[in-house]
Enzyme design. Structure first.
Site, PDB file in Angstrom:
ATOM      1  N   SER A 291      -1.418   8.293   2.286  1.00 33.84           N
ATOM      2  CA  SER A 291      -1.880   8.252   3.678  1.00 33.84           C
ATOM      3  C   SER A 291      -3.390   8.437   3.669  1.00 33.84           C
ATOM      4  O   SER A 291      -3.939   8.992   2.708  1.00 33.84           O
ATOM      5  CB  SER A 291      -1.225   9.402   4.447  1.00 33.84           C
ATOM      6  OG  SER A 291      -1.890   9.629   5.669  1.00 33.84           O
TER       7      SER A 291
ATOM      8  N   TYR B  54       0.667  18.374   5.569  1.00 32.35           N
ATOM      9  CA  TYR B  54       0.818  16.938   5.285  1.00 32.35           C
ATOM     10  C   TYR B  54      -0.310  16.464   4.367  1.00 32.35           C
ATOM     11  O   TYR B  54      -0.073  15.768   3.375  1.00 32.35           O
ATOM     12  CB  TYR B  54       0.829  16.175   6.603  1.00 32.35           C
ATOM     13  CG  TYR B  54       1.101  14.695   6.488  1.00 32.35           C
ATOM     14  CD1 TYR B  54       2.369  14.240   6.122  1.00 32.35           C
ATOM     15  CD2 TYR B  54       0.111  13.755   6.754  1.00 32.35           C
ATOM     16  CE1 TYR B  54       2.632  12.870   6.022  1.00 32.35           C
ATOM     17  CE2 TYR B  54       0.365  12.390   6.664  1.00 32.35           C
ATOM     18  CZ  TYR B  54       1.624  11.952   6.305  1.00 32.35           C
ATOM     19  OH  TYR B  54       1.878  10.602   6.210  1.00 32.35           O
TER      20      TYR B  54
ATOM     21  N   ALA C  85      -2.053  18.197   2.301  1.00 32.37           N
ATOM     22  CA  ALA C  85      -1.870  18.765   0.957  1.00 32.37           C
ATOM     23  C   ALA C  85      -0.880  17.920   0.156  1.00 32.37           C
ATOM     24  O   ALA C  85      -1.118  17.609  -1.018  1.00 32.37           O
ATOM     25  CB  ALA C  85      -1.368  20.209   1.057  1.00 32.37           C
TER      26      ALA C  85
ATOM     27  N   LYS D  98      -0.129  14.777   0.585  1.00 33.58           N
ATOM     28  CA  LYS D  98      -0.619  13.418   0.327  1.00 33.58           C
ATOM     29  C   LYS D  98      -1.795  13.424  -0.663  1.00 33.58           C
ATOM     30  O   LYS D  98      -1.936  12.504  -1.455  1.00 33.58           O
ATOM     31  CB  LYS D  98      -0.995  12.732   1.645  1.00 33.58           C
ATOM     32  CG  LYS D  98       0.221  12.452   2.543  1.00 33.58           C
ATOM     33  CD  LYS D  98       1.233  11.522   1.880  1.00 33.58           C
ATOM     34  CE  LYS D  98       2.385  11.136   2.783  1.00 33.58           C
ATOM     35  NZ  LYS D  98       3.343  10.203   2.136  1.00 33.58           N
TER      36      LYS D  98
HETATM   37  N1  LIG Z   1       3.479   5.939  10.215  1.00 33.72           N
HETATM   38  C1  LIG Z   1       2.254   6.316   9.872  1.00 33.72           C
HETATM   39  O1  LIG Z   1       1.348   6.394  10.727  1.00 33.72           O
HETATM   40  C2  LIG Z   1       1.944   6.648   8.434  1.00 33.72           C
HETATM   41  C3  LIG Z   1       0.602   6.807   8.095  1.00 33.72           C
HETATM   42  C4  LIG Z   1       0.282   7.114   6.784  1.00 33.72           C
HETATM   43  C5  LIG Z   1       1.264   7.248   5.834  1.00 33.72           C
HETATM   44  N2  LIG Z   1       2.562   7.097   6.186  1.00 33.72           N
HETATM   45  C6  LIG Z   1       3.582   7.289   5.146  1.00 33.72           C
HETATM   46  O2  LIG Z   1       4.428   6.163   5.101  1.00 33.72           O
HETATM   47  C7  LIG Z   1       5.718   6.544   4.638  1.00 33.72           C
HETATM   48  C8  LIG Z   1       6.761   5.997   5.611  1.00 33.72           C
HETATM   49  O3  LIG Z   1       6.526   6.565   6.873  1.00 33.72           O
HETATM   50  P1  LIG Z   1       7.058   5.924   8.240  1.00 33.72           P
HETATM   51  O4  LIG Z   1       5.954   5.993   9.205  1.00 33.72           O
HETATM   52  O5  LIG Z   1       7.749   4.657   7.992  1.00 33.72           O
HETATM   53  O6  LIG Z   1       8.089   7.078   8.675  1.00 33.72           O
HETATM   54  P2  LIG Z   1       9.522   7.022   9.339  1.00 33.72           P
HETATM   55  O7  LIG Z   1       9.665   5.848  10.219  1.00 33.72           O
HETATM   56  O8  LIG Z   1       9.756   8.372   9.892  1.00 33.72           O
HETATM   57  O9  LIG Z   1      10.460   6.803   8.055  1.00 33.72           O
HETATM   58  C9  LIG Z   1      10.495   7.798   7.065  1.00 33.72           C
HETATM   59  C10 LIG Z   1      11.545   7.407   6.058  1.00 33.72           C
HETATM   60  O10 LIG Z   1      11.613   8.452   5.075  1.00 33.72           O
HETATM   61  C11 LIG Z   1      12.970   8.863   4.970  1.00 33.72           C
HETATM   62  N3  LIG Z   1      13.063  10.269   4.595  1.00 33.72           N
HETATM   63  C12 LIG Z   1      12.583  11.356   5.247  1.00 33.72           C
HETATM   64  N4  LIG Z   1      12.939  12.473   4.592  1.00 33.72           N
HETATM   65  C13 LIG Z   1      13.668  12.090   3.519  1.00 33.72           C
HETATM   66  C14 LIG Z   1      14.326  12.781   2.472  1.00 33.72           C
HETATM   67  N5  LIG Z   1      14.331  14.131   2.386  1.00 33.72           N
HETATM   68  N6  LIG Z   1      14.998  12.065   1.535  1.00 33.72           N
HETATM   69  C15 LIG Z   1      15.026  10.716   1.610  1.00 33.72           C
HETATM   70  N7  LIG Z   1      14.411  10.003   2.563  1.00 33.72           N
HETATM   71  C16 LIG Z   1      13.746  10.686   3.506  1.00 33.72           C
HETATM   72  C17 LIG Z   1      13.586   8.592   6.347  1.00 33.72           C
HETATM   73  O11 LIG Z   1      14.988   8.382   6.246  1.00 33.72           O
HETATM   74  P3  LIG Z   1      16.141   9.436   6.524  1.00 33.72           P
HETATM   75  O12 LIG Z   1      15.749  10.243   7.725  1.00 33.72           O
HETATM   76  O13 LIG Z   1      17.338   8.557   6.722  1.00 33.72           O
HETATM   77  O14 LIG Z   1      16.253  10.253   5.277  1.00 33.72           O
HETATM   78  C18 LIG Z   1      12.907   7.267   6.683  1.00 33.72           C
HETATM   79  O15 LIG Z   1      13.592   6.209   6.076  1.00 33.72           O
HETATM   80  C19 LIG Z   1       5.701   8.079   4.574  1.00 33.72           C
HETATM   81  O16 LIG Z   1       5.496   8.491   3.245  1.00 33.72           O
HETATM   82  C20 LIG Z   1       4.509   8.457   5.430  1.00 33.72           C
HETATM   83  O17 LIG Z   1       3.953   9.693   5.063  1.00 33.72           O
HETATM   84  C21 LIG Z   1       2.937   6.791   7.467  1.00 33.72           C
END
Ligand SMILES: NC(=O)c1ccc[n+]([C@@H]2O[C@H](COP(=O)([O-])OP(=O)(O)OC[C@H]3O[C@@H](n4cnc5c(N)ncnc54)[C@H](OP(=O)(O)O)[C@@H]3O)[C@@H](O)[C@H]2O)c1
Length: 270
Positions: A142, A155, A157, A159
């Site tokens: 991120s 968060y 920390a 990342k």
């Molecule tokens: N959206 C943003 O603005 C953003 C920005 C920077 C970085 N990111 C990064 O991008 C990645 C995806 O984020 P997203 O925005 O797509 O989030 P999201 O829509 O909330 O999806 C998160 C995914 O992670 C899974 N997950 C959460 N806890 C888990 C666990 N303990 N074991 C296995 N799977 C788990 C969730 O599935 P289940 O709940 O079914 O387990 C879901 O499939 C993350 O690493 C996030 O930090 C996102």
């Protein structure tokens, strides 16, 4: 058949990456989808199968080492190989550090387990298979893993830890044929901040960020996949992100001001 393992594939960026990979590879692609929610994984799997891809659903909690190892083991046994591991599963959190009570601080450790250790365990288990296929590792970090973000000590920390782990691993794997691509998305239009944690470690239900200019999941997934295909070291998204990491070296105070300005007024330090 090229085999992809994607964690966090039940929603958001991971689900979108799975669909785009299925569309690009059709019947030549085998995709293993991992996350905790089986029903949501099955919905994503059905979308991917429409493109002819072979899809396997493996419910997995990446905060558990045994489940990470079982995921990789199952993928390798079922598909016979692993070409790409996408470490995408992640949880967000939004709280000022001083607002977190001592008895609640344990969720900082839990966040580290999901965001860092889940990637470490999956990568460790998959490495022999990836070396055999001269494969690719993707780590979804991120911008909060490049610049410390106020209200996101936990968060950031996790990342930053991912950033350091995969940078070191990339150097170790330099002559192995395995590439490591770290992606740094900015604000992407998913529900991550809504089901992220608050100061008490409960689902926040609101976002502490201004989301007006959020990137679409389609664009974010497209950029990560392009970086993965090109075996690029990094995918830094948004001009603000690209500038931020360099300006931080010259004018860190200005970057702090910008980071605070990205917070909604009610989420700022009081
Ligand atoms: N959206 C943003 O603005 C953003 C920005 C920077 C970085 N990111 C990064 O991008 C990645 C995806 O984020 P997203 O925005 O797509 O989030 P999201 O829509 O909330 O999806 C998160 C995914 O992670 C899974 N997950 C959460 N806890 C888990 C666990 N303990 N074991 C296995 N799977 C788990 C969730 O599935 P289940 O709940 O079914 O387990 C879901 O499939 C993350 O690493 C996030 O930090 C996102």
């Amino acid at each position: 058949m090229k085999t992809f393992v994607i964690t966090g594939a039940s929603d958001g960026i991971g689900a979108e990456m799975a669909c785009q990979i299925a569309q690009a590879h059709g019947a030549d692609g085998a995709i293993v989808l991992a996350a905790r929610n089986r029903d949501k994984l099955e919905t994503v799997a059905a979308q991917c199968r429409k493109y002819g891809a072979s899809v396997q659903v493996v419910p997995t909690n990446v905060a558990d080492e045994g489940q990470c190892r079982a995921l990789i083991d199952q993928a390798a046994r079922h598909c016979g190989r692993i070409d790409v591991l996408i470490n995408n599963a992640g949880v967000s959190a939004q709280a000022l550090f001083e607002d977190v009570k001592a008895q609640d601080l344990h969720w900082y450790e839990q966040l580290m387990k999901v965001n860092l250790w889940g990637s470490v365990w999956c990568t460790h288990a998959a490495l022999p298979h990836l070396k055999a296929s001269c494969g690719r590792i993707v780590a979804v970090s991120s911008l909060a893993g490049l610049v410390g973000v106020p209200g996101r000590t936990a968060y950031s920390a996790t990342k930053f830890a991912m950033t350091g782990f995969f940078e070191a691993l990339r150097a170790e794997l330099k002559d192995s044929g395995v590439s490591v691509t770290t992606a740094y998305p900015g604000v992407v239009a998913t529900r991550i901040r809504y089901h992220g944690l608050n100061a008490r470690g409960e689902a926040a239900g609101v976002s502490g960020l201004k989301e007006d200019d959020a990137m679409s999941t389609a664009e974010c997934a497209r950029l990560i996949i392009a970086g993965m295909n090109g075996r690029r070291r990094e995918v830094v998204m948004t001009t603000r992100g690209k500038l931020g990491r360099f300006v931080k070296l010259l004018a860190p105070g200005w970057v702090e001001k910008m980071a605070l300005a990205a917070l909604k007024v009610e989420a700022r330090p009081h």
